[in-house]
Write a protein that holds these residues in place. Structure first.
Motif, mmCIF file in Angstrom:
data_model
loop_
_atom_site.group_PDB
_atom_site.id
_atom_site.type_symbol
_atom_site.label_atom_id
_atom_site.label_comp_id
_atom_site.label_asym_id
_atom_site.label_seq_id
_atom_site.Cartn_x
_atom_site.Cartn_y
_atom_site.Cartn_z
ATOM 1 N N LEU A 400 0.814 -1.213 0.000
ATOM 2 C CA LEU A 400 0.000 0.000 0.000
ATOM 3 C C LEU A 400 0.847 1.261 0.000
ATOM 4 O O LEU A 400 0.369 2.341 -0.378
ATOM 5 C CB LEU A 400 -0.929 0.004 1.208
ATOM 6 N N GLU A 401 2.113 1.142 0.438
ATOM 7 C CA GLU A 401 2.991 2.311 0.471
ATOM 8 C C GLU A 401 3.705 2.560 -0.854
ATOM 9 O O GLU A 401 4.446 3.538 -0.972
ATOM 10 C CB GLU A 401 4.045 2.142 1.576
ATOM 11 N N LEU A 402 3.468 1.703 -1.840
ATOM 12 C CA LEU A 402 4.203 1.825 -3.099
ATOM 13 C C LEU A 402 4.020 3.193 -3.734
ATOM 14 O O LEU A 402 4.979 3.828 -4.196
ATOM 15 C CB LEU A 402 3.749 0.732 -4.072
ATOM 16 N N TYR A 403 2.771 3.652 -3.752
ATOM 17 C CA TYR A 403 2.494 4.891 -4.464
ATOM 18 C C TYR A 403 2.740 6.135 -3.616
ATOM 19 O O TYR A 403 2.497 7.247 -4.064
ATOM 20 C CB TYR A 403 1.048 4.881 -4.978
ATOM 21 N N GLU A 404 3.210 5.954 -2.392
ATOM 22 C CA GLU A 404 3.578 7.105 -1.572
ATOM 23 C C GLU A 404 4.936 7.653 -1.979
ATOM 24 O O GLU A 404 5.193 8.851 -1.859
ATOM 25 C CB GLU A 404 3.596 6.719 -0.090
ATOM 26 N N THR A 405 5.820 6.778 -2.422
ATOM 27 C CA THR A 405 7.197 7.194 -2.723
ATOM 28 C C THR A 405 7.546 7.105 -4.200
ATOM 29 O O THR A 405 8.552 7.640 -4.622
ATOM 30 C CB THR A 405 8.188 6.333 -1.933
ATOM 31 N N LYS A 406 6.733 6.423 -4.992
ATOM 32 C CA LYS A 406 7.085 6.237 -6.406
ATOM 33 C C LYS A 406 5.827 6.204 -7.247
ATOM 34 O O LYS A 406 4.733 5.901 -6.762
ATOM 35 C CB LYS A 406 7.905 4.958 -6.592
ATOM 36 N N ILE A 407 5.980 6.511 -8.495
ATOM 37 C CA ILE A 407 4.882 6.422 -9.461
ATOM 38 C C ILE A 407 5.210 5.296 -10.426
ATOM 39 O O ILE A 407 6.174 5.381 -11.195
ATOM 40 C CB ILE A 407 4.697 7.754 -10.215
ATOM 41 N N LEU A 408 4.441 4.250 -10.373
ATOM 42 C CA LEU A 408 4.685 3.082 -11.199
ATOM 43 C C LEU A 408 3.833 3.142 -12.449
ATOM 44 O O LEU A 408 2.698 3.639 -12.423
ATOM 45 C CB LEU A 408 4.358 1.804 -10.418
ATOM 46 N N PRO A 409 4.352 2.631 -13.562
ATOM 47 C CA PRO A 409 3.545 2.612 -14.794
ATOM 48 C C PRO A 409 2.306 1.732 -14.606
ATOM 49 O O PRO A 409 2.308 0.794 -13.813
ATOM 50 C CB PRO A 409 4.504 2.011 -15.837
ATOM 51 N N PHE A 410 1.261 2.063 -15.370
ATOM 52 C CA PHE A 410 0.045 1.256 -15.282
ATOM 53 C C PHE A 410 0.302 -0.140 -15.830
ATOM 54 O O PHE A 410 1.002 -0.325 -16.828
ATOM 55 C CB PHE A 410 -1.089 1.914 -16.070
ATOM 56 N N SER A 411 -0.282 -1.102 -15.141
ATOM 57 C CA SER A 411 -0.178 -2.489 -15.583
ATOM 58 C C SER A 411 -1.481 -3.199 -15.240
ATOM 59 O O SER A 411 -1.962 -3.099 -14.106
ATOM 60 C CB SER A 411 0.993 -3.192 -14.899
ATOM 61 N N PRO A 412 -2.082 -3.898 -16.203
ATOM 62 C CA PRO A 412 -3.319 -4.644 -15.889
ATOM 63 C C PRO A 412 -3.105 -5.662 -14.771
ATOM 64 O O PRO A 412 -4.027 -5.935 -14.002
ATOM 65 C CB PRO A 412 -3.659 -5.336 -17.218
ATOM 66 N N GLU A 413 -1.885 -6.218 -14.691
ATOM 67 C CA GLU A 413 -1.618 -7.200 -13.636
ATOM 68 C C GLU A 413 -1.756 -6.562 -12.245
ATOM 69 O O GLU A 413 -2.188 -7.221 -11.295
ATOM 70 C CB GLU A 413 -0.206 -7.784 -13.797
ATOM 71 N N PHE A 414 -1.379 -5.286 -12.133
ATOM 72 C CA PHE A 414 -1.520 -4.615 -10.838
ATOM 73 C C PHE A 414 -2.985 -4.539 -10.437
ATOM 74 O O PHE A 414 -3.347 -4.821 -9.286
ATOM 75 C CB PHE A 414 -0.912 -3.207 -10.928
ATOM 76 N N SER A 415 -3.812 -4.136 -11.371
ATOM 77 C CA SER A 415 -5.247 -4.024 -11.072
ATOM 78 C C SER A 415 -5.832 -5.381 -10.717
ATOM 79 O O SER A 415 -6.612 -5.510 -9.765
ATOM 80 C CB SER A 415 -5.983 -3.423 -12.273
ATOM 81 N N GLU A 416 -5.466 -6.404 -11.467
ATOM 82 C CA GLU A 416 -5.976 -7.749 -11.172
ATOM 83 C C GLU A 416 -5.486 -8.226 -9.808
ATOM 84 O O GLU A 416 -6.220 -8.895 -9.071
ATOM 85 C CB GLU A 416 -5.523 -8.717 -12.262
ATOM 86 N N PHE A 417 -4.246 -7.863 -9.473
ATOM 87 C CA PHE A 417 -3.702 -8.269 -8.177
ATOM 88 C C PHE A 417 -4.441 -7.572 -7.036
ATOM 89 O O PHE A 417 -4.706 -8.176 -5.991
ATOM 90 C CB PHE A 417 -2.213 -7.933 -8.129
ATOM 91 N N ILE A 418 -4.788 -6.315 -7.226
ATOM 92 C CA ILE A 418 -5.522 -5.584 -6.186
ATOM 93 C C ILE A 418 -6.900 -6.201 -5.989
ATOM 94 O O ILE A 418 -7.334 -6.438 -4.849
ATOM 95 C CB ILE A 418 -5.635 -4.092 -6.575
ATOM 96 N N ILE A 419 -7.579 -6.483 -7.081
ATOM 97 C CA ILE A 419 -8.927 -7.062 -6.989
ATOM 98 C C ILE A 419 -8.872 -8.476 -6.424
ATOM 99 O O ILE A 419 -9.804 -8.915 -5.747
ATOM 100 C CB ILE A 419 -9.593 -7.085 -8.387
ATOM 101 N N GLY A 420 -7.781 -9.185 -6.672
ATOM 102 C CA GLY A 420 -7.685 -10.579 -6.246
ATOM 103 C C GLY A 420 -6.975 -10.765 -4.919
ATOM 104 O O GLY A 420 -7.577 -10.613 -3.845
ATOM 105 N N PRO A 421 -5.682 -11.102 -4.948
ATOM 106 C CA PRO A 421 -4.976 -11.433 -3.707
ATOM 107 C C PRO A 421 -4.982 -10.334 -2.646
ATOM 108 O O PRO A 421 -5.089 -10.622 -1.462
ATOM 109 C CB PRO A 421 -3.542 -11.728 -4.185
#
Length: 1591
Positions: A400-421
């Motif tokens: 959850l702290e990833l986006y506090e210090t860095k801006i990561l490129p969009f990835s569909p896998e990220f969205s699927e990971f948030i909705i899933g695991p």
């Protein structure tokens, strides 16, 4: 041994046919077959050297194969794989199979032709193709593994291809579901571990067929499939990855597949990294490691893209970026390995490397992914699914702290990971606990980070993705049963997403489903808060309905019906007016008088549409004004108001039309009232109220006519009666708000309704045969009368008559209570069932159950009326119980009969209808307790039976409990019961303890009891009577239990309490706090109520004084009882908490206790100081002793006596009294002559400064330092003789050298809050007693009661004269750690803040653990090959060792250092629990061989022939020093017995004895330790030698 036997046979005869024939006769045992195998191998070796048996040998080999081995294997195929033979154990069967297969391979080689191998392979393939569960599959695998190397790749290519295809299918099918587990899995593992590596050695066609089967599309995913596939891949890793240097000699070998370039391979590896099985994860890490190692060694570029064809690569290698790539994969593998430990202290230092992975994985130039983000998701998934919840929480927070210090490129896998695991992991409630350094009521760190993450992530999503992501997120919230806490924080995070119209109607439906999911939450506040946040989400992410109506106004169908009185003729306004007009219009079929009432749902929708349309109109101008609102609302409601105005004059108006109009009127009022907490300030509600009041006369006349003119005569009319009475009640409330006037129409209607109802009820008691109509009218009249009584009872302004009994009172008093309405005959009912649609309800209502409900409601209404009557004329109830001959109010003046009727009613009425009966009992029981005690006790029992059987529901349980408490614990009842001391007194106490016991299950029950009792006992200080607390004194146990009440919450309960406090602290920021009433049912409020009650007591009032003294004695008794029940108790245990609460209450009581009373209890208080108490209790005891001595110095001699007890009694308790002495300046504050007291104190303290106990010396020195400071300030010359001793003692302790514990502890105790900051007088207040001191003394937060809770609890008023809050010192600003050791804590904090640790703990995990162990008796070389570990040539013989602990430890040591085999005296030892505890599963990865002690000589001789040096670990005359001995590569360590060492006969078999040099006195080490030292020394030397031999 079998090898020795084979050598012996070969030395006796050189005829192979005779030798082989001899071995093939007799029973086929494992030993015989292994001997045959060794013999064939020796013959094979001799033939290779040219010394074979000529032409006879091939023929003999074919005869052995055809005549002995093949029939034997066929017989073994006759049983399913894994099925034990009754005569042959499973282990021995596998051993036979293995030996027969190896012998068959030698026969095929000795046969000098391919025919035998091909025939055997064809036959075995047929068995293999028959299926993995068919008989012979395991035997077929052994045969194919044996003869596979004898097949020719070119000539037998098709056969090898078919074998490879069948083997892959069988291996990948081993992880199947359901019935296919068990033996089939073993066979599949055997195929992967034995057959496939053999086929891979064949190369060419076979290897391509194996690889094709592994990467074939269409295989269904699943944990079992991944496990099987990784089993095969790890077994074939060396063949599926390119061999370094293989491309330097073109044409030397056919190039094999490169798994690194296949996306299916990497997806399988990723699935394995997150698999639930530890061994599968290990195989996946091994494959990843090997792929990286191969890439480094090859030095060639390699790329593998994802399946989709675009996006970041799953794996790539570039020689130009070799260092960066190698660093990335090393860190990645290190993290995955460390996560296997599940130990947060090991893992946390590695987490900064995870941040580095993101830096490597994202290109700084173009902001795109260099590595596929699915690799990072594997790490987080592994953390989320960890068994260690602390690690899970750490992983979630890190993500959850990833986006506090860095801006990561969009990835569909990220969205699927948030909705899933991620969301799956967020469903665990325990993760939302607050951190230890946060105060109670703080937001969960995880909840706060979730909120920030969701806002940041959604804001960075592409516009075209936001809607679909949010919809999936919300739908995921409906996919499972969420607990209250996770759904709350997820809803709160969603509510904070910035306004963005991302959702449509499907999003609204999904949010509705989530709200439905929250309904299972029992905690009302959490449920309400979650629902409020979800509604806020709907307003933020959806077109709010009013906005939508405003924007889409023109889409409504236009209508000419809208008038233009200051109102634009928009289609929405026209639509709404038309909607109301159509709603109130009656249809042609709506003419029946006995039809059902309309459904309420349509009225609800129309009312909502009207109010929304009004809001839309008001939105058009910022300040709409009351006149405009009135105009708009009149336009909409004109059709309704017109109809309502005609109610009183139009007697022929359709019935359903009147029903619909009244329903709409009620829904408008209720909906408008729900819009806010202050409905009276709402402009729309005020206008609507005025409209309704203008129609009051017409509506009330209509209702009066319907209720009294016999127009309600069917069962369906009972619902109409309920509707009419609700409308009438609303009209009464509206008129009361604006001011009651005697001449208004409601007054006349109520009077007429009351009289008419009485007349109806009197007329129907004539004894005639009842009809349905008459019975329904009877029910209606009683309901109307009950409504009138309730209205008059709640609103005295409606009192129609004087206090003299009128017709209504006389009638009610003469009612035949609990009278059962006779059920009318069926033909009577049928005459009223006019419409066909009403028949089913009539049948149901006239059934036993349906008519019973009607009768119960009738009885309930009777008791409502009687409750009103008893309250009004309670002074007329006689107390003697004697019957009045001619009572003019029988129900009032004959209380015994009335109370008996009440008991009958309790047996008839349902639990939601007993409230009026309880209200009647409250009036009756105090009057009858003296004369009819048994009847009152019966009423107590029956009422408690009802209460105890109720579930914890808001609408039924709590009102009933409150009414029950009010009549059982009425102050009059308590006083009378205590006065007569009869059975009722003990029954009340029994119920009291039952209520307290129930509080452990139903939180808040005790709160109801203590709050009511305290309120009834409170007497104004200015109007005090001597007997004001007489009843309370007899029930002081109630206050005692309340002062010490509080359950020990489980962790989940404590979490709920924390989150509820957090929601309450949000105040108006959370809408749930506005719309919901704080019920104050927390356990804390029980103690708060009791303490506030005690604070109101006046010590100068005798009854108050006696009550407090009695309570103080009971508190001391309770403390002693707890101390005796458990001599040692743990911190924060229930015993600790109870004792803590006892002394807190005693501190509150202290200012009101006088010297005489203290003189009787002072010894008990001092005695409490001698008990071994927890720290918080010590502070309270010390505090109260200081206060007593300060106020009453007369007790100082008794205090000095406390130092005179025997030293055994003062071991640790003396510290309590020394701590008191450190505050001698406070004690002597009011004493003019302090010198004598100081002298006595110095004498006492000095003798303890030299005590042998370090803690006692510390406390004494602190007291001495404070006392000596007082002496200096007072300039007492009499103490000059003591000056050298005191000064030297203090100087010595102050000037201690070094940084040892003694100096640190001296510094810490001086900084301790009790000595440095705490002031016993200035800090005396409730905040210090109940919040600050518990917090500083390490009590769990459940025991901290903030001063805000005291002020929020208003049931008991504040005592203006009592000191509530902290006054002058800084004690409240201290933190619990301000005096504790800081060295360790600071280092930990600094360590956590490091960007990356220079070194981290890493467990050594072998890479190539490919195949799970199938057989503990595998031959040594086969087993080692199977394990695929880096093994040495060291054999450790422990057959002489007896103890399982030593064997288990040796097993673990041998496995760690890669010994080739451990020899034990019996394999049964591995099942011993002590062995397993020490070995930690090492026996599964280390070859074990059984050699019993009598067989050791033969075994050692055999190993000598194989080239092993036999080394004994023993002290002998010729033993060599371990530091001087150089171990040969092939070494055998023989360990001796624990007691006797190595026997003399075995010492003669040794080549050398090695001893461990010793420096101490003890002559020997433990055998496990000795063995471990030699094993390590052997390993160290071998590692050095291998390093030296590398080029």
């Amino acid at each position: 041994m079998e090898g020795v036997l084979a050598e012996a046979l070969l030395s006796q005869s050189r005829d192979p046919r005779a030798l082989l024939g001899a071995l093939c006769r007799g029973e086929a045992s494992a030993e015989r077959l292994e001997t045959l195998r060794f013999l064939l191998q020796r013959l094979e070796d001799e033939e290779a050297r040219g010394g074979g048996g000529g032409g006879a040998l091939p023929e003999a080999a074919r005869e052995v194969a055809a005549g002995y081995l093949v029939p034997l294997l066929r017989s073994l195929r006759g049983r399913p794989a894994g099925s034990p033979d009754p005569g042959l154990p499973l282990r021995h069967r596998r051993r036979v199979l293995r030996a027969a297969g190896a012998a068959l391979r030698s026969c095929a080689r000795l046969a000098r032709g391919p025919q035998l191998a091909t025939a055997l392979a064809e036959e075995a393939l047929r068995d293999l193709l028959a299926g993995r569960r068919a008989p012979g599959a395991e035997a077929a695998v052994e045969v194919l593994a044996a003869v596979g190397p004898c097949l020719r790749p070119r000539d037998d290519g098709p056969l090898l291809e078919r074998v490879a295809g069948a083997a892959v299918a069988l291996a990948l099918g081993g992880g199947g579901d359901g019935d296919e587990a068990g033996p089939a899995e073993d066979t599949a593992a055997l195929v992967a571990g034995r057959l496939l590596p053999v086929l891979a050695q064949c190369g060419g066609t076979a290897l391509r067929a194996v690889w094709g089967g592994l990467v074939a599309p269409g295989t269904p995913p699943g944990p079992g499939r991944v496990e099987a596939k990784l089993l095969v891949l790890s077994a074939l890793a060396e063949k599926l990855l390119p061999e370094p240097g293989g491309d330097r000699a073109p044409g030397t070998r056919e190039p094999g597949p490169d798994a690194r370039r296949c996306w299916r391979f990497w997806r399988t590896v990723q699935a394995g990294l997150g698999h639930a099985d530890a061994l599968t994860r290990k195989r996946a890490r091994y494959l990843l490691q090997r792929a990286v190692e191969v890439s480094v060694e090859l030095g060639a570029d390699c790329t593998c893209g994802p399946r989709e064809g675009n996006g970041p690569s799953l794996f790539w290698w570039s020689e130009k970026k070799k260092d960066e790539l190698l660093k990335f994969w090393e860190n990645y593998i290190l993290i995955m390995e460390t996560l296997e430990g599940n130990q947060i202290h090991v893992i946390k230092p590695v987490l900064p490397k995870l941040n580095n992975l993101f830096e490597y994985a994202v290109s700084e130039e173009n902001g795109c992914w260099l590595f596929h983000p699915s690799w990072h998701m594997c790490i987080y998934k592994r953390m989320f699914e960890s068994e260690n919840k602390i690690l899970t929480k750490e992983g979630i927070i890190h993500f959850l702290e990833l986006y506090e210090t860095k801006i990561l490129p969009f990835s569909p896998e990220f969205s699927e990971f948030i909705i899933g695991p991620l969301m799956d992991a967020l469903s665990e409630s325990s993760l939302y606990s607050r951190s230890s350094d946060q105060p109670i009521g703080s937001c969960s760190p995880l909840g706060l980070k979730l909120q920030k993450f969701l806002v940041a992530y959604i804001s960075l999503l592409p516009e075209e993705i936001k809607s679909s992501f949010l919809l999936k997120f919300i739908r995921k919230m409906t996919s499972r049963h969420w607990c209250a806490v996770p759904i709350l924080f997820l809803s709160k995070a969603l509510a904070n997403v910035p306004r963005y119209k991302a959702l449509a109607i499907d999003g609204l439906l999904a949010l509705r489903d989530v709200i439905h999911c929250t309904m299972i939450t029992h905690q009302i506040l959490l449920r309400g808060a979650a629902q409020c946040y979800l509604l806020q989400t709907a307003m933020n992410l959806l077109d709010v309905l009013c906005d939508w109506l405003h924007v889409n106004e023109s889409y409504f169908k236009p209508s000419p019906l809208c008038s233009s009185i200051g109102l634009q003729k928009t289609s929405l306004n026209a639509y709404v007016k038309n909607l109301v007009q159509e709603y109130v219009k009656s249809s042609a079929w709506e003419t029946g008088e006995n039809c059902f009432m309309p459904d309420w749902f349509e009225a609800k929708l129309v009312s909502l549409m009207v109010l929304l349309a009004v809001d839309v109109e008001r939105m058009k101008t910022q300040y709409s004004g009351k006149q405009r609102t009135e105009n708009v609302l009149r336009i909409f409601l004109d059709p309704l108001l017109d109809v309502l105005m005609k109610f009183g004059t139009n007697a022929y108006m359709p019935l359903l039309k009147t029903d619909r109009c009244l329903q709409l009127l009620l829904k408008l009022l209720h909906t408008c009232r729900l819009k806010g907490s202050c409905a009276q300030d709402d402009e729309v509600f005020t206008v609507l109220q005025n409209f309704v009041m203008s129609t009051t006369e017409s509506i009330s006349e209509f209702i009066l006519r319907r209720l009294i003119m016999n127009e309600l005569n069917s069962v369906s009319d009972l619902d109409r009666c309920h509707l009419y009475l609700m409308v009438l009640t609303e009209l009464i409330n509206l008129h009361l708000k604006v001011g009651w006037k005697r001449g208004n129409p409601i007054w006349r209607v109520i009077s007429l309704l009351k009289n008419a109802s009485i007349q109806h009820l009197q007329a129907m008691d004539s004894g005639q045969e009842p009809t349905l109509g008459s019975q329904i009218q009877r029910v209606v009249s009683m309901a109307a009368l009950a409504m009138v009584c309730e209205a008059i009872d709640q609103k005295p302004e409606l009192q129609l008559d004087s206090l003299h009994a009128g017709p209504m009172e006389s009638f009610l008093s003469s009612l035949q209570l609990n009278q059962t309405l006779q059920k009318p005959h069926a033909e009577e009912q049928g005459s009223y069932a006019h419409p066909s649609e009403c028949s089913s309800v009539l049948e149901d209502s006239s059934s036993s159950q349906g008519w019973g409900k009607i009768v119960a409601q009738y009885i309930h209404d009777q008791w409502v009326c009687l409750s009103f009557l008893l309250k009004k004329y309670h002074t007329l109830i006689p107390t003697t119980g004697s019957e009045i001959l001619e009572p003019f109010l029988p129900a009032v003046q004959m209380p015994v009969r009335t109370l008996q009727s009440a008991l009958e009613a309790l047996t008839v009425l349902s639990s939601d209808q007993v409230l009026p009966v309880f209200h009647c009992m409250k009036v009756l029981v105090p009057k009858l307790l003296t004369s009819s005690e048994s009847l009152c006790i019966e009423s107590f029992d029956m009422a408690w039976k009802i209460i105890s059987s109720l579930s914890n529901t808001q609408l039924i349980f709590w009102p009933n409990l409150k009414a029950f408490v009010q009549f059982v614990f009425d102050n009059k009842v308590l006083s009378i019961a205590a006065k007569i001391k009869g059975q009722a007194y003990f029954k009340i106490k029994e119920i009291m303890y039952k209520i307290i016991e129930m509080s452990a299950i139903k939180t808040g029950v005790f709160n109801t009891l203590i709050s009511y009792c305290c309120q009834s006992w409170i007497v104004s200080t200015s109007n005090v009577s001597q007997g004001s607390l007489s009843s309370a004194k007899n029930y002081s146990e109630l206050i005692l239990e309340a002062c010490t009440f509080g359950t020990v919450f489980r962790r989940d309960q404590r979490l709920i309490q924390d989150v509820q406090t957090f929601i309450e602290n949000l105040g108006h920021d959370c809408a749930a706090n506005t719309v919901m009433e704080n019920t104050k049912r927390e356990d804390h409020y029980v103690r708060i109520c009791a303490i506030k009650f005690l604070c109101l007591l006046d010590g100068s009032n005798m009854s108050h004084k006696l009550f407090m003294e009695d309570l103080a004695i009971k508190l001391l008794d309770k403390d002693e009882l707890v101390s005796k029940s458990k001599r040692r108790y743990y911190v924060n245990s229930l015993q600790h908490r109870v004792k803590n609460r006892v002394w807190q209450t005693l501190l509150v009581l202290f200012p009101r206790l006088d010297q005489n009373f203290l003189n009787g209890i002072i010894d008990r208080i001092f005695q409490a100081g001698f008990i071994n108490n927890q720290a918080s209790i010590k502070y309270f005891i010390e505090w109260i002793i200081i206060l007593i001595l300060h106020k009453f110095p007369q007790f100082l001699p008794k205090f000095w006596d406390c130092f005179s007890y025997g030293e055994e009694n003062l071991k640790t308790s003396i510290c309590t009294f020394l701590a008191v002495l450190s505050h001698l300046d406070i004690i002597t504050q009011n004493i003019p002559e302090k010198k004598l007291i100081l002298k006595q104190a110095l004498i006492v303290v000095l003798q303890w400064c030299f005590n042998h106990n370090f803690s006692v010396r510390l406390y004494a020195l602190v007291a001495l330092k404070k006392l000596w400071t007082m002496c200096k300030e007072l300039r007492v010359e009499e103490f000059d003789a003591l000056t050298p001793v005191i000064e030297s003692s203090l100087h010595q302790v102050e000037s201690m050298h070094g940084a040892g514990n003694a100096k640190k502890n001296w510094q810490h105790i001086q900084e301790h809050f009790f000595f440095a900051t705490f002031h016993p007088l200035k800090d005396y207040c409730l905040e210090t007693i109940f919040y600050i001191l518990p917090r500083l003394s390490g009590l769990i937060e459940d025991e901290w009661i903030t001063i805000d809770k005291f002020t929020r609890f208003t049931d008991v008023p504040l005592d203006a004269g009592f000191q509530w809050c902290l006054s002058q010192t800084q004690l409240g600003k201290l933190k619990p750690g301000d005096w504790s050791q800081q060295d360790t804590g600071m280092n930990l904090v600094e360590a956590d803040n490091q960007a990356e640790w220079t070194d981290v703990q890493k467990k050594i995990i072998p890479w190539n653990n490919r195949v799970p162990e199938l057989d503990l008796e595998l031959l040594l070389q086969d087993r080692a090959a199977r394990l695929g570990k880096s093994i040495s040539r060291l054999i450790v013989v422990a057959s002489l060792i007896d103890k399982p602990t030593n064997l288990g430890g040796l097993c673990r040591t041998c496995e760690v250092f890669g010994a080739s085999v451990l020899v034990v005296g019996s394999l049964q030892c591995i099942s011993d629990r002590q062995f397993q505890y020490l070995s930690v599963s090492a026996e599964q990865w280390l070859p074990l061989v059984e050699v019993k002690p009598p067989q050791l000589i033969d075994y050692l001789q055999q190993k000598k022939t194989e080239g092993y040096t036999i080394i004994g670990v023993e002290q002998t005359a010729k033993s060599l020093d371990l530091t001087q001995y150089c171990f040969p590569e092939k070494s055998l360590l023989l360990l001796g017995n624990e007691r006797e060492g190595i026997p003399a006969n075995l010492i003669q078999q040794l080549d050398v004895c090695v001893e461990i040099p010793q420096q101490g006195i003890i002559r020997s080490l433990n055998v496990h330790v000795s063995g471990a030292l030699l094993i390590w020394e052997y390993t160290r030397q071998q590692l050095l030698s291998h390093r030296d031999t590398k080029p």
